[in-house]
Design a protein around this motif. Sequence first.
Motif, PDB file in Angstrom:
ATOM      1  N   THR A  28      -8.981   8.715  -2.117  1.00 44.25           N
ATOM      2  CA  THR A  28      -8.752   9.038  -0.651  1.00 44.25           C
ATOM      3  C   THR A  28      -7.581   8.019  -0.397  1.00 44.25           C
ATOM      4  OG1 THR A  28     -10.229   7.369   0.081  1.00 44.25           O
ATOM      5  CG2 THR A  28     -11.229   9.528  -0.323  1.00 44.25           C
ATOM      6  N   PHE A  29      -6.944   8.547   0.923  1.00 46.52           N
ATOM      7  CA  PHE A  29      -5.798   8.081   1.454  1.00 46.52           C
ATOM      8  C   PHE A  29      -6.159   6.801   2.438  1.00 46.52           C
ATOM      9  CE2 PHE A  29      -3.084  10.630  -0.575  1.00 46.52           C
ATOM     10  CZ  PHE A  29      -3.040  11.793  -0.068  1.00 46.52           C
ATOM     11  N   ASP A  30      -7.368   6.537   2.208  1.00 51.40           N
ATOM     12  CA  ASP A  30      -7.819   5.329   3.370  1.00 51.40           C
ATOM     13  C   ASP A  30      -7.372   4.274   3.004  1.00 51.40           C
ATOM     14  OD1 ASP A  30     -11.253   6.495   3.579  1.00 51.40           O
ATOM     15  OD2 ASP A  30      -9.508   7.075   4.574  1.00 51.40           O
ATOM     16  N   SER A  54      -3.789   3.783   7.350  1.00 53.46           N
ATOM     17  CA  SER A  54      -4.740   2.507   7.772  1.00 53.46           C
ATOM     18  C   SER A  54      -4.070   1.488   8.602  1.00 53.46           C
ATOM     19  CB  SER A  54      -5.104   1.863   6.608  1.00 53.46           C
ATOM     20  OG  SER A  54      -3.977   1.132   5.573  1.00 53.46           O
ATOM     21  N   GLU A  55      -2.816   1.456   8.485  1.00 50.59           N
ATOM     22  CA  GLU A  55      -1.907   0.718   9.607  1.00 50.59           C
ATOM     23  C   GLU A  55      -1.125   1.324  10.526  1.00 50.59           C
ATOM     24  OE1 GLU A  55      -1.089  -3.440   6.750  1.00 50.59           O
ATOM     25  OE2 GLU A  55       0.441  -2.135   7.319  1.00 50.59           O
ATOM     26  N   ILE A 101      -0.831  -0.936  -1.226  1.00 48.65           N
ATOM     27  CA  ILE A 101       0.343  -1.992  -0.824  1.00 48.65           C
ATOM     28  C   ILE A 101      -0.413  -2.974  -0.013  1.00 48.65           C
ATOM     29  CG2 ILE A 101       2.082  -0.212  -0.857  1.00 48.65           C
ATOM     30  CD1 ILE A 101       1.960  -0.202   2.233  1.00 48.65           C
ATOM     31  N   PRO A 102       0.259  -4.227   0.025  1.00 51.90           N
ATOM     32  CA  PRO A 102      -0.509  -5.335   0.895  1.00 51.90           C
ATOM     33  C   PRO A 102      -0.219  -4.978   2.286  1.00 51.90           C
ATOM     34  CG  PRO A 102       1.154  -6.108  -0.799  1.00 51.90           C
ATOM     35  CD  PRO A 102       1.366  -4.600  -0.944  1.00 51.90           C
ATOM     36  N   PHE A 107       6.125  -4.103   3.440  1.00 51.55           N
ATOM     37  CA  PHE A 107       5.532  -3.392   2.255  1.00 51.55           C
ATOM     38  C   PHE A 107       5.767  -1.834   2.197  1.00 51.55           C
ATOM     39  CE2 PHE A 107       4.512  -7.362   0.478  1.00 51.55           C
ATOM     40  CZ  PHE A 107       4.244  -8.103   1.470  1.00 51.55           C
ATOM     41  N   LEU A 108       5.574  -1.400   3.186  1.00 51.00           N
ATOM     42  CA  LEU A 108       5.665   0.338   3.341  1.00 51.00           C
ATOM     43  C   LEU A 108       7.033   0.656   3.023  1.00 51.00           C
ATOM     44  CD1 LEU A 108       4.098   3.050   3.612  1.00 51.00           C
ATOM     45  CD2 LEU A 108       4.699   2.803   6.039  1.00 51.00           C
TER      46      LEU A 108
END
Length: 132
Positions: A28-30, A54-55, A101-102, A107-108
């Motif tokens: 999942t993309f969570d 998530s962010e 990713i962190p 990081f994105l």
Amino acid sequence: ERQLVESGGGLVQAGGSLRLSCAASGFTFDDYAIGWFRLAPGKEREGVSCISSSEGTTYYADAVKGRFTISVDNAKNTVYLEMNTLKPEDTAVYYCAAGRIPDGPVFLTVGLCQRNRYLEVWGQGTLVTVSS
């Protein structure tokens, strides 16, 4: 097995629109950031747009800013790329890819989208052709 399957590519005239879809299975993309990348003949692979649901952060390459929109439907485990005002230079094979990713927007944007780091799963690609 983790998989990504793209759809929605095709032939469109300049100025037209397309919506690409990328459906995930096996994860999942969570916990994953997702990106759209494109590869055009004679050019290097380019990170077009990325998102971390998530962010709540997104990134767009300058070439598509204001024309493309990335979104995620977590219920359908699908990420979309709405492409408007298409130009011939948008012609490419478009891939979606995902990775963990962190925390932190850099990081994105820089890691995942610009430098293609952290990517663990790739789709097979869908061809977008924009005629002039």
